[in-house]
Enzyme design. Sequence first.
Site, PDB file in Angstrom:
ATOM      1  N   THR A  28       0.844  -1.188   0.000  1.00 42.61           N
ATOM      2  CA  THR A  28       0.000   0.000   0.000  1.00 42.61           C
ATOM      3  C   THR A  28       0.879   1.237   0.000  1.00 42.61           C
ATOM      4  OG1 THR A  28      -1.959   1.022   1.036  1.00 42.61           O
ATOM      5  CG2 THR A  28      -0.226   0.206   2.511  1.00 42.61           C
ATOM      6  N   ASN A  29       0.299   2.390   0.298  1.00 40.95           N
ATOM      7  CA  ASN A  29       1.065   3.632   0.396  1.00 40.95           C
ATOM      8  C   ASN A  29       0.438   4.514   1.464  1.00 40.95           C
ATOM      9  OD1 ASN A  29      -1.014   5.397  -0.908  1.00 40.95           O
ATOM     10  ND2 ASN A  29      -0.568   4.078  -2.659  1.00 40.95           N
ATOM     11  N   GLY A  30       0.999   5.718   1.635  1.00 44.22           N
ATOM     12  CA  GLY A  30       0.594   6.574   2.746  1.00 44.22           C
ATOM     13  C   GLY A  30      -0.575   7.495   2.474  1.00 44.22           C
TER      14      GLY A  30
END
Length: 219
Positions: A28-30
């Site tokens: 995933t990412n932020g």
Amino acid sequence: MPTTTPMTRILITSGPTRQYLDPVRYLTNGSSGRMGAALAQAALDAGHQVIVVSGPVQVEYPAAAKRISVVSTEEMRDACCEVFPGCDGAIGAAAPSDYRPQLVQAQKIVKNGQPLDLQLIETPDVIAELGAVKRPDQWLVGFALETHDRHIRALVKLEKKSCDLMVLNGFEAMDARRNEVEIIDRRGHVLKALAGSKEHVAQGILQIIQTELIRPRTA
């Protein structure tokens, strides 16, 4: 008499997506979804109908917006392709995961003291797929988060995804409450630079969308 903007139905993608490696781990990412939430509120304040297709986030979206919750990039693509034909335009503020594992393990991967090799393949490009089916009466705004050669890469994305405008920002926008963006048109011109809270930036983006995309199509 003051110029009014006709009510339109706007699709907004928001937040990250998750691509699972096994039942408990994922890529995933932020992305926090704050920009998408701010855009949804700005669009509602301007009198539009809003559909938000969102990955997993902690932020609250405006109650007046219809929310469709998804997890993976594939689910986001499918949801957007289903609702986009009934919308006047779309804003791609989400940060979908660009890669997924080629093989998802059915059981939790157990540590064994050895390196773990992952074979990753690209996920669908949600905004590019919408751009491929966009009608002449529809519009599409993309977001480009770049770390280098920002303007060139944003213009390439704008053309490749068949967007009408591209909002360029940096990685500092991830999980932040402020943002700095430039809005670029198909000629490569910077229509406006905005900085401040994501709510302030969202209002500025909506003003440009209304002036450049909505009003010309409903005049």
